[in-house]
Design a protein around this motif. Structure first.
Motif, PDB file in Angstrom:
ATOM      1  N   ASP A 171       0.810  -1.222   0.000  1.00 43.04           N
ATOM      2  CA  ASP A 171       0.000   0.000   0.000  1.00 43.04           C
ATOM      3  C   ASP A 171       0.838   1.265   0.000  1.00 43.04           C
ATOM      4  N   HIS A 172       2.053   1.192  -0.554  1.00 41.32           N
ATOM      5  CA  HIS A 172       2.944   2.352  -0.592  1.00 41.32           C
ATOM      6  C   HIS A 172       2.344   3.513  -1.365  1.00 41.32           C
ATOM      7  N   ASP A 173       1.853   3.244  -2.563  1.00 43.14           N
ATOM      8  CA  ASP A 173       1.202   4.279  -3.373  1.00 43.14           C
ATOM      9  C   ASP A 173       0.188   3.589  -4.266  1.00 43.14           C
ATOM     10  N   ASP A 174      -0.835   4.334  -4.679  1.00 44.62           N
ATOM     11  CA  ASP A 174      -1.967   3.722  -5.364  1.00 44.62           C
ATOM     12  C   ASP A 174      -1.587   3.038  -6.671  1.00 44.62           C
ATOM     13  N   ARG A 175      -0.721   3.668  -7.446  1.00 47.77           N
ATOM     14  CA  ARG A 175      -0.421   3.093  -8.757  1.00 47.77           C
ATOM     15  C   ARG A 175       0.430   1.836  -8.654  1.00 47.77           C
ATOM     16  N   SER A 176       1.346   1.801  -7.707  1.00 49.73           N
ATOM     17  CA  SER A 176       2.102   0.569  -7.486  1.00 49.73           C
ATOM     18  C   SER A 176       1.189  -0.527  -6.977  1.00 49.73           C
ATOM     19  N   ARG A 177       0.299  -0.183  -6.045  1.00 51.47           N
ATOM     20  CA  ARG A 177      -0.639  -1.185  -5.534  1.00 51.47           C
ATOM     21  C   ARG A 177      -1.535  -1.717  -6.647  1.00 51.47           C
ATOM     22  N   ASP A 178      -2.017  -0.815  -7.503  1.00 48.06           N
ATOM     23  CA  ASP A 178      -2.860  -1.254  -8.619  1.00 48.06           C
ATOM     24  C   ASP A 178      -2.100  -2.182  -9.559  1.00 48.06           C
ATOM     25  N   LEU A 179      -0.840  -1.852  -9.838  1.00 53.56           N
ATOM     26  CA  LEU A 179      -0.016  -2.710 -10.686  1.00 53.56           C
ATOM     27  C   LEU A 179       0.125  -4.098 -10.057  1.00 53.56           C
ATOM     28  N   ILE A 180       0.432  -4.142  -8.767  1.00 55.39           N
ATOM     29  CA  ILE A 180       0.624  -5.417  -8.079  1.00 55.39           C
ATOM     30  C   ILE A 180      -0.678  -6.213  -8.044  1.00 55.39           C
ATOM     31  N   THR A 181      -1.799  -5.511  -7.869  1.00 55.14           N
ATOM     32  CA  THR A 181      -3.101  -6.184  -7.914  1.00 55.14           C
ATOM     33  C   THR A 181      -3.310  -6.854  -9.263  1.00 55.14           C
ATOM     34  N   ARG A 182      -3.001  -6.145 -10.332  1.00 53.66           N
ATOM     35  CA  ARG A 182      -3.150  -6.731 -11.669  1.00 53.66           C
ATOM     36  C   ARG A 182      -2.239  -7.942 -11.852  1.00 53.66           C
ATOM     37  N   VAL A 183      -1.040  -7.867 -11.290  1.00 52.62           N
ATOM     38  CA  VAL A 183      -0.108  -8.992 -11.394  1.00 52.62           C
ATOM     39  C   VAL A 183      -0.684 -10.238 -10.735  1.00 52.62           C
ATOM     40  N   PHE A 184      -1.252 -10.099  -9.541  1.00 51.42           N
ATOM     41  CA  PHE A 184      -1.821 -11.261  -8.866  1.00 51.42           C
ATOM     42  C   PHE A 184      -3.156 -11.690  -9.462  1.00 51.42           C
ATOM     43  N   ASP A 185      -3.721 -10.835 -10.334  1.00 50.05           N
ATOM     44  CA  ASP A 185      -4.891 -11.234 -11.119  1.00 50.05           C
ATOM     45  C   ASP A 185      -4.494 -11.935 -12.408  1.00 50.05           C
ATOM     46  N   GLY A 186      -3.171 -12.041 -12.671  1.00 53.84           N
ATOM     47  CA  GLY A 186      -2.692 -12.777 -13.824  1.00 53.84           C
ATOM     48  C   GLY A 186      -2.163 -11.938 -14.959  1.00 53.84           C
ATOM     49  N   ALA A 187      -2.146 -10.616 -14.809  1.00 49.63           N
ATOM     50  CA  ALA A 187      -1.657  -9.750 -15.878  1.00 49.63           C
ATOM     51  C   ALA A 187      -0.142  -9.823 -15.976  1.00 49.63           C
ATOM     52  N   HIS A 188       0.374  -9.561 -17.173  1.00 51.82           N
ATOM     53  CA  HIS A 188       1.809  -9.500 -17.396  1.00 51.82           C
ATOM     54  C   HIS A 188       2.237  -8.040 -17.344  1.00 51.82           C
TER      55      HIS A 188
END
Length: 433
Positions: free
Chosen positions: A314-331
């Motif tokens: 939860d450091h910053d919103d855009r990094s968190r969003d990126l990491i969320t997409r990664v664990f959702d299967g995005a490359h």
């Protein structure tokens, strides 16, 4: 932000932190990073080879703690406005417990030349890779929070061996990557005073100790704070710096943050940066406020791996969003293993609280221009906490030798976009060689 609030934040470093914020030697962590990081032998300038091997017991304990997580109920909103979503953390936990292989990461780390040396009473860990090319330019690269040396591993090869990565011999660097005090394999301070200025002095001594009479420095996040302080010291040998998280906010802009309104007539890039900063100051500072004011209270981060992971995500919103997409299967620029490698390093070295104390120690206004006179290169990534406009950047760094607004990338530039950052370092320092 009224003057009273501003004073209160600055008093404990909150403003600084949040306006971001030999033969092979195998050494167990306990013997290289004892309390305070103090060497067991008398103070010495010796450089000792280092490698790390996590015990099987520690890895079994980590997995058992992940599996025993006591989960809260799901958030009551459909977005991430309440924090890292439960679904994301459960996907992370499942992958961490059943698929992530720390031994692979550990093997990769130990393939690089790792060392420990005592500076100012503290053991400092660093990776040091010399290029095979003559006349390589030495660079010291500093990570931030919640990063580690894991952030920079992808750029070691391209920087030290450019001919194998789209460059020429004249692009070669010798690379030094230290772990910040209290982070990773460096020692943990047992007394106050290890602020960015003191770390900068330690880095200058490290480069002197390695025999470099002429070198450059790079960093983002805390790495930028330390690198800028090195530039202000103007040590013999430091000829220029590069940053991917610059300190450029003009006073007239800072006065309007976070509640605005934005100053009239801002060009599009300045208005975009203002909006990014306003959002971050309003919604992205909770973790930093706690670390700046009460780092010792964060016992939960040393007891729960999932608690540690959520805090770091939860450091910053855009990094968190990126990491969320990664664990959702995005490359994306990061992989699930990248993310968990970094978190696992914090867990195995028990550095959640010791790293947080840097926020308490620092009294710097993070994004305020510091009056740096050395040559500076700036890379502005679109998903950084704010994308520094060129106009602000030229005012903040009068000796700006390179500025580029990148098409992709965020807070962890070397980690997310290693090719782009490598090209940025080559471009920045080409004229200084």
């Amino acid at each position: 932000m009224n003057s009273k609030t501003h004073h209160a934040m600055t008093r404990r470093g909150f403003l600084a932190a949040t306006m971001v914020g030999a033969a092979a030697l195998s050494v167990p962590l306990g013997s290289t990073a004892k309390a305070g990081g103090a060497a067991t032998a008398p103070a010495t300038s010796a450089i000792r080879p280092f490698s790390f091997h996590a015990s099987n017991a520690d890895l079994v304990n980590l997995r058992s703690r992940i599996l025993a997580t006591k989960w809260p109920e799901r958030e009551t909103v459909e977005d991430a406005s309440q924090g890292v979503n439960l679904a994301t953390m459960k996907k992370l936990a499942d992958y961490w417990a059943h698929h992530h292989d720390w031994s692979k990461t550990e093997t990769g780390l130990n393939l690089w030349p790792n060392f420990i040396t005592e500076i100012d009473g503290l053991d400092i860990h660093f990776i040091h890779v010399r290029s095979k090319h003559a006349n390589a330019l030495p660079v010291i690269i500093t990570h931030g929070w919640p990063g580690s040396i894991i952030e920079q591993l992808k750029i070691i090869g391209p920087l030290t061996n450019p001919t194998a990565h789209g460059g020429t011999e004249t692009d070669a660097f010798d690379v030094v990557i230290p772990s910040l005090p209290g982070y990773g394999f460096s020692g943990k301070p047992t007394a106050t005073g290890w602020d960015p200025q003191r770390i900068a002095r330690a880095w200058v001594e490290l480069m002197r100790r390695l025999g470099y009479a002429r070198y450059v420095a790079q960093g983002g996040d805390w790495g930028n704070a330390v690198t800028e302080q090195m530039a202000l010291l103007k040590p013999a040998g430091l000829i220029g710096i590069h940053t991917n998280m610059p300190a450029t906010i003009p006073d007239e802009i800072a006065k309007t943050l976070p509640d605005g309104p934005a100053p009239d007539g801002l060009p599009a890039d300045e208005l975009y940066a203002w909006k990014q900063l306003s959002f971050f100051y309003k919604h992205g500072l909770g973790y930093a406020q706690e670390m700046a004011n009460r780092p010792q209270t964060l016992y939960a981060l040393t007891d729960s791996p999932i608690g540690l992971a959520a805090w770091m995500l939860d450091h910053d919103d855009r990094s968190r969003d990126l990491i969320t997409r990664v664990f959702d299967g995005a490359h994306e620029g990061l992989t699930r293993d990248d993310i968990l490698d970094n978190i696992t390093l914090y867990w195995l070295t028990n550095t959640a609280v010791s790293s947080a104390r840097l926020y308490w120690e620092s009294k710097l206004a993070f994004f305020q221009p510091k009056g740096i006179e050395l040559p500076v290169g700036v890379s502005a990534f679109p998903d950084e906490i704010y994308t520094a406009p060129e106009s602000w950047t030229r005012k903040a760094y009068p000796n700006l030798v390179h500025y580029n607004r990148l098409p992709k990338g965020g807070h962890f530039a070397a980690w997310e976009q290693p090719r782009l950052l490598t090209e940025e370092l080559r471009a920045t320092f080409h004229t200084l060689r």
